[in-house]
Design a protein around this motif. Structure first.
Motif, PDB file in Angstrom:
ATOM      1  N   LYS A  67       0.828  -1.200   0.000  1.00  0.00           N
ATOM      2  CA  LYS A  67       0.000   0.000   0.000  1.00  0.00           C
ATOM      3  C   LYS A  67       0.873   1.265   0.000  1.00  0.00           C
ATOM      4  CE  LYS A  67      -3.669  -2.513   0.151  1.00  0.00           C
ATOM      5  NZ  LYS A  67      -4.531  -2.622  -1.051  1.00  0.00           N
ATOM      6  N   GLY A  68       2.092   1.138   0.529  1.00  0.00           N
ATOM      7  CA  GLY A  68       2.997   2.291   0.521  1.00  0.00           C
ATOM      8  C   GLY A  68       3.328   2.720  -0.900  1.00  0.00           C
ATOM      9  N   SER A  69       3.504   1.774  -1.807  1.00  0.00           N
ATOM     10  CA  SER A  69       3.803   2.098  -3.208  1.00  0.00           C
ATOM     11  C   SER A  69       2.688   2.947  -3.793  1.00  0.00           C
ATOM     12  CB  SER A  69       3.962   0.813  -4.021  1.00  0.00           C
ATOM     13  OG  SER A  69       5.023   0.038  -3.536  1.00  0.00           O
ATOM     14  N   GLU A  70       1.436   2.586  -3.471  1.00  0.00           N
ATOM     15  CA  GLU A  70       0.304   3.350  -3.997  1.00  0.00           C
ATOM     16  C   GLU A  70       0.281   4.750  -3.409  1.00  0.00           C
ATOM     17  OE1 GLU A  70      -3.265   1.130  -3.388  1.00  0.00           O
ATOM     18  OE2 GLU A  70      -2.463  -0.732  -4.262  1.00  0.00           O
ATOM     19  N   THR A  71       0.631   4.871  -2.130  1.00  0.00           N
ATOM     20  CA  THR A  71       0.647   6.196  -1.501  1.00  0.00           C
ATOM     21  C   THR A  71       1.757   7.070  -2.104  1.00  0.00           C
ATOM     22  OG1 THR A  71      -0.256   5.312   0.553  1.00  0.00           O
ATOM     23  CG2 THR A  71       0.920   7.412   0.704  1.00  0.00           C
ATOM     24  N   PHE A  72       2.902   6.474  -2.408  1.00  0.00           N
ATOM     25  CA  PHE A  72       3.968   7.226  -3.071  1.00  0.00           C
ATOM     26  C   PHE A  72       3.477   7.738  -4.430  1.00  0.00           C
ATOM     27  CE2 PHE A  72       7.308   5.122  -0.363  1.00  0.00           C
ATOM     28  CZ  PHE A  72       7.889   6.282   0.123  1.00  0.00           C
ATOM     29  N   LYS A  73       2.640   7.017  -5.087  1.00  0.00           N
ATOM     30  CA  LYS A  73       2.194   7.392  -6.423  1.00  0.00           C
ATOM     31  C   LYS A  73       1.124   8.472  -6.393  1.00  0.00           C
ATOM     32  CE  LYS A  73       3.158   2.897  -8.559  1.00  0.00           C
ATOM     33  NZ  LYS A  73       2.535   1.700  -9.194  1.00  0.00           N
ATOM     34  N   ASP A  74       0.098   8.289  -5.529  1.00  0.00           N
ATOM     35  CA  ASP A  74      -1.028   9.220  -5.598  1.00  0.00           C
ATOM     36  C   ASP A  74      -1.118  10.151  -4.411  1.00  0.00           C
ATOM     37  OD1 ASP A  74      -1.944   7.556  -3.562  1.00  0.00           O
ATOM     38  OD2 ASP A  74      -3.399   6.495  -4.805  1.00  0.00           O
ATOM     39  N   GLY A  75      -0.259   9.936  -3.389  1.00  0.00           N
ATOM     40  CA  GLY A  75      -0.264  10.843  -2.247  1.00  0.00           C
ATOM     41  C   GLY A  75      -1.478  10.714  -1.368  1.00  0.00           C
ATOM     42  N   VAL A  76      -2.195   9.606  -1.462  1.00  0.00           N
ATOM     43  CA  VAL A  76      -3.402   9.398  -0.647  1.00  0.00           C
ATOM     44  C   VAL A  76      -3.057   8.502   0.539  1.00  0.00           C
ATOM     45  CG1 VAL A  76      -5.757   8.477  -0.611  1.00  0.00           C
ATOM     46  CG2 VAL A  76      -4.895   9.677  -2.644  1.00  0.00           C
ATOM     47  N   ALA A  77      -3.486   8.935   1.721  1.00  0.00           N
ATOM     48  CA  ALA A  77      -3.261   8.127   2.928  1.00  0.00           C
ATOM     49  C   ALA A  77      -4.124   6.859   2.885  1.00  0.00           C
ATOM     50  CB  ALA A  77      -3.580   8.949   4.167  1.00  0.00           C
ATOM     51  N   ARG A  78      -3.631   5.778   3.447  1.00  0.00           N
ATOM     52  CA  ARG A  78      -4.353   4.495   3.404  1.00  0.00           C
ATOM     53  C   ARG A  78      -4.282   3.782   4.756  1.00  0.00           C
ATOM     54  NH1 ARG A  78      -2.681   5.349  -1.726  1.00  0.00           N
ATOM     55  NH2 ARG A  78      -4.083   4.623  -3.401  1.00  0.00           N
ATOM     56  N   ILE A  79      -5.316   2.962   4.952  1.00  0.00           N
ATOM     57  CA  ILE A  79      -5.367   2.102   6.147  1.00  0.00           C
ATOM     58  C   ILE A  79      -5.631   0.676   5.678  1.00  0.00           C
ATOM     59  CG2 ILE A  79      -6.512   1.618   8.341  1.00  0.00           C
ATOM     60  CD1 ILE A  79      -7.414   4.536   8.399  1.00  0.00           C
ATOM     61  N   ASN A  80      -4.841  -0.222   6.150  1.00  0.00           N
ATOM     62  CA  ASN A  80      -5.049  -1.615   5.737  1.00  0.00           C
ATOM     63  C   ASN A  80      -4.559  -2.567   6.838  1.00  0.00           C
ATOM     64  OD1 ASN A  80      -2.421  -0.469   4.577  1.00  0.00           O
ATOM     65  ND2 ASN A  80      -2.036  -2.699   4.557  1.00  0.00           N
ATOM     66  N   GLU A  81      -5.056  -3.802   6.781  1.00  0.00           N
ATOM     67  CA  GLU A  81      -4.652  -4.826   7.744  1.00  0.00           C
ATOM     68  C   GLU A  81      -3.550  -5.660   7.120  1.00  0.00           C
ATOM     69  OE1 GLU A  81      -6.552  -8.708  10.077  1.00  0.00           O
ATOM     70  OE2 GLU A  81      -7.874  -7.022   9.517  1.00  0.00           O
ATOM     71  N   GLU A  82      -2.459  -5.841   7.865  1.00  0.00           N
ATOM     72  CA  GLU A  82      -1.300  -6.545   7.364  1.00  0.00           C
ATOM     73  C   GLU A  82      -0.939  -7.723   8.280  1.00  0.00           C
ATOM     74  OE1 GLU A  82       0.354  -6.154   4.643  1.00  0.00           O
ATOM     75  OE2 GLU A  82      -0.429  -4.232   3.897  1.00  0.00           O
ATOM     76  N   VAL A  83      -0.204  -8.655   7.685  1.00  0.00           N
ATOM     77  CA  VAL A  83       0.324  -9.784   8.444  1.00  0.00           C
ATOM     78  C   VAL A  83       1.818  -9.835   8.202  1.00  0.00           C
ATOM     79  CG1 VAL A  83       0.321 -12.282   8.785  1.00  0.00           C
ATOM     80  CG2 VAL A  83      -1.815 -11.097   8.219  1.00  0.00           C
ATOM     81  N   GLY A  84       2.600  -9.752   9.284  1.00  0.00           N
ATOM     82  CA  GLY A  84       4.050  -9.784   9.158  1.00  0.00           C
ATOM     83  C   GLY A  84       4.656 -10.633  10.262  1.00  0.00           C
ATOM     84  N   TYR A  85       5.941 -10.336  10.576  1.00  0.00           N
ATOM     85  CA  TYR A  85       6.637 -11.089  11.618  1.00  0.00           C
ATOM     86  C   TYR A  85       7.237 -10.109  12.603  1.00  0.00           C
ATOM     87  CZ  TYR A  85       6.217 -14.992   8.377  1.00  0.00           C
ATOM     88  OH  TYR A  85       5.727 -15.955   7.538  1.00  0.00           O
ATOM     89  N   ASN A  86       7.119 -10.406  13.886  1.00  0.00           N
ATOM     90  CA  ASN A  86       7.727  -9.531  14.874  1.00  0.00           C
ATOM     91  C   ASN A  86       9.215  -9.855  15.017  1.00  0.00           C
ATOM     92  OD1 ASN A  86       7.907 -11.851  16.416  1.00  0.00           O
ATOM     93  ND2 ASN A  86       6.264 -11.285  17.841  1.00  0.00           N
ATOM     94  N   LYS A  87       9.847  -9.209  15.964  1.00  0.00           N
ATOM     95  CA  LYS A  87      11.294  -9.378  16.092  1.00  0.00           C
ATOM     96  C   LYS A  87      11.684 -10.795  16.509  1.00  0.00           C
ATOM     97  CE  LYS A  87      11.534  -7.740  20.886  1.00  0.00           C
ATOM     98  NZ  LYS A  87      12.141  -6.730  21.794  1.00  0.00           N
ATOM     99  N   ASN A  88      10.720 -11.544  17.058  1.00  0.00           N
ATOM    100  CA  ASN A  88      10.985 -12.937  17.452  1.00  0.00           C
ATOM    101  C   ASN A  88      10.625 -13.937  16.357  1.00  0.00           C
ATOM    102  OD1 ASN A  88      11.862 -12.189  20.096  1.00  0.00           O
ATOM    103  ND2 ASN A  88       9.692 -11.918  20.671  1.00  0.00           N
ATOM    104  N   GLY A  89      10.247 -13.403  15.200  1.00  0.00           N
ATOM    105  CA  GLY A  89       9.912 -14.271  14.081  1.00  0.00           C
ATOM    106  C   GLY A  89       8.497 -14.841  14.146  1.00  0.00           C
ATOM    107  N   ARG A  90       7.684 -14.379  15.059  1.00  0.00           N
ATOM    108  CA  ARG A  90       6.315 -14.875  15.180  1.00  0.00           C
ATOM    109  C   ARG A  90       5.365 -14.068  14.304  1.00  0.00           C
ATOM    110  NH1 ARG A  90       5.760 -15.896  21.725  1.00  0.00           N
ATOM    111  NH2 ARG A  90       7.358 -17.547  21.860  1.00  0.00           N
ATOM    112  N   LEU A  91       4.352 -14.758  13.804  1.00  0.00           N
ATOM    113  CA  LEU A  91       3.367 -14.115  12.944  1.00  0.00           C
ATOM    114  C   LEU A  91       2.642 -13.035  13.734  1.00  0.00           C
ATOM    115  CD1 LEU A  91       2.499 -14.643   9.978  1.00  0.00           C
ATOM    116  CD2 LEU A  91       0.498 -15.831  10.911  1.00  0.00           C
TER     117      LEU A  91
END
Length: 604
Positions: A67-91
């Protein structure tokens, strides 16, 4: 407009970024993290000189759905739900805000990404959703318009997808709100209500539900939604109905049974006495209850205790119980020890009154005797007619011999008259004995002595014909109540017949007759065994028929019929097995429980 003090503005510029309790990072157009606060580092770990996709998701390239790529392109703020990994490698699940930072040319050179960790919240949401869907009842949420807002998986399996429909339409196929609507009651007073509803499932497969409705309150205790929980009780109601039918059926059987039935619980309380049992014990209508102690006094000594601690079934073929007024009556007693699993829950008693049966047996014996008398009279008349013919023949020879002065004819005539007069006498005596009958005189007798005496009586006769005669008693047999003379006559008839059968056999000097006495399972047996001529099918069919004999002029044919009568009067039976040329076995079986009581007979 109030101007912030310089120190406040400095604090905001220098400290606010790190003080915000959310993860914050500044990312340039190359997706490099150029600055991040402490919360970000605590959540995702080290970030300096790293790309955002490497820190967030351990990837080597930009995310496809970035979503950051889209914000760089159009300058519109966005809110979205993401899934990543914390510093301990946990989802980790988080809500991410992508906010553009524009320069003086209105171009986005940086974006600020603010992430809120919702991992625990999402886990709780999933747990609640799992509980909502998998709870073993049907759940739906209804708004004040009585439309279904949400349903769980279990309900959708039964009814289908009815989200958005009115509950009365989706559940019952009605066009208006139900009169007994529990949801309406909850919306009205805010309370919890329970009721019974029938949901339409089509094809006459309606589901009966026990429904409970509760308000879904907000923090301020107001509510616009009601949750309805419904438990399917269709099978329960069907089982309840079947149990009612079974109970009514069993109750009817118990109440109308001819035999007495009693039920006793595990606390020794008499919980059931049917009308037949009340009649047997002579219980008055006013005496509604009977105690364990009273019942123990009425039944055979120690019987109840034996059942309570013994085997599952107990059976007394013939015993006696007392009535409430002390009368002894004969009964058949059966008990069943009731258990569920390994737990004792009580016992049931079944009592069959044998008074009528014994009376019928006695009447049957008398009827059989009288029928035999009738048959005997007819047979005797036929036999006497033949004897008269023989007597007339003898008289003719006698008269003709006298008239012709021929002594040989006179002698033949006299011999014929004497023989047939003896036959007449024998017929009449045996007929009178059989037809009159006699009341058996019962005493405690030793069955072995009776057998020994009969064997001794026939020892000389057997020896004269080279027949081995022996008495066999493998184990001692205890004395029992019986008519000595009657049983003596029975064995005499059987042993005499066995010796005659040996005389008629082709086996010479190799015949035997054995009288064997034994007892098993309280049944006394007298067996008379021979290896004589045996009987074919036709003879076996006539063995117990009056006036049937295989001895020609030497028998009247009443011996076995008399034997059978005496045995029946002792409560026993006589059976036989015979094969032509192999011999015969006649067995008298006397169950001790059915032997007559010697106290009830008057001895001369």
């Amino acid at each position: 407009m109030t101007t912030l003090p310089a120190n406040v503005e400095n604090w905001i510029q220098n400290n606010l970024f790190d003080a915000v309790p959310m993860s914050m990072a500044v990312i340039d157009r190359n997706f490099s993290i150029v600055h991040a606060n402490k919360t970000f580092e605590e959540m995702f770990g080290l970030w300096r000189n790293r790309k955002c996709y490497s820190v967030y998701k351990n990837q080597d390239s930009v995310c496809i759905t970035c979503k950051g790529s889209e914000t760089f392109k159009d300058g519109v703020a966005r809110i979205n739900e993401e899934v990543g990994y914390n510093k301990n490698g946990r989802l980790t699940r988080y809500i991410q805000h992508s906010i553009p930072i524009k320069d003086e040319n209105d171009e986005v050179q940086f974006i600020v990404e603010i992430a809120t960790d919702i991992t625990e919240i999402e886990l709780m949401r999933q747990e609640h959703q799992l509980l909502f869907d998998q709870v073993p009842c049907n759940i739906l949420v209804i708004n004040r318009d009585f439309r279904v807002v949400r349903t769980n998986h279990r309900l959708r399996q039964i009814i289908g997808d009815i989200d958005g429909e009115h509950c009365f339409k989706g559940l019952k196929g009605c066009n208006e709100k139900c009169a007994e609507c529990t949801a309406h009651q909850t919306f009205s007073d805010g309370g919890i209500h329970t009721g019974y509803h029938t949901w339409a499932r089509g094809e006459d497969k309606d589901a009966h539900m026990l429904v409970t409705t509760v308000p879904l309150r907000r923090a301020d205790q107001s509510f616009d939604l009601v949750m309805e929980m419904a438990v399917d009780i269709t099978k329960t109601l069907k089982l309840e109905d079947e149990l009612k039918v079974a109970h009514t059926f069993l109750e009817s059987i118990i109440e109308t049974a001819l035999d007495g039935i009693l039920a006793i619980d595990d606390k020794s309380n008499i919980t059931l006495i049917n009308p037949a049992a009340r009649r047997i014990f002579n219980l008055s209508d006013k005496q509604e209850q009977v105690t364990w102690e009273q019942l123990a006094e009425l039944l055979p000594n120690g019987f109840l205790e034996q059942v309570a601690s013994g085997s599952r079934f107990s059976f007394l073929q013939e015993t006696e119980i007392k009535t409430m007024d002390g009368e002894l009556i004969p009964v058949r007693l059966i008990s069943t020890r009731l258990t569920t699993g390994n737990r004792f829950i009580g016992m049931a008693l079944y009592i069959q009154d044998l008074r009528e049966i014994q009376k019928l047996e006695k009447d049957k014996l008398e009827a059989e005797r009288m029928a035999a008398v009738g048959q005997t009279v007819a047979g005797l008349a036929h036999g006497v007619k033949n004897l008269i013919n023989a007597l007339e023949g003898g008289m003719y020879l006698l008269k003709s011999g006298i008239n012709q002065n021929r002594m040989d004819r006179v002698s033949d005539g006299m011999d014929m008259l004497i023989r047939n007069i003896e036959r007449v006498s024998m017929f009449v005596k045996e007929f009178l004995t059989f037809s009159k009958g006699r009341e058996i005189r019962v005493k405690i007798e030793d069955p072995s002595l009776i057998a020994h005496e009969v064997v001794e009586l026939y020892t000389a006769e057997a020896a004269k014909h080279n027949i081995q005669l022996r008495c066999e008693i493998p184990d001692p047999v205890s004395p029992a109540p019986m008519d000595y003379e009657g049983m003596h006559e029975c064995l005499t008839n059987l042993v005499g017949n066995a010796i005659d059968a040996c005389n008629m056999s082709d086996k010479k000097n190799d015949c035997y007759v054995a009288v064997r006495i034994s007892e098993k399972n309280d049944i006394i047996s007298f067996d008379v065994i021979d290896n004589g001529c045996g009987m074919d099918y036709d003879v076996k069919q006539k063995v117990f028929t009056n006036f049937f004999t295989t001895k020609g002029l030497g028998g009247a044919g009443l011996g076995l019929l008399t034997t059978k009568k005496i045995i029946q009067e002792h409560g026993g039976e006589i059976v036989f097995n015979s094969e032509p040329g192999e011999g015969s076995t006649f067995s008298i079986r006397l169950p001790r429980k059915r032997l007559p009581k010697h106290e009830s007979f008057n001895t001369p």
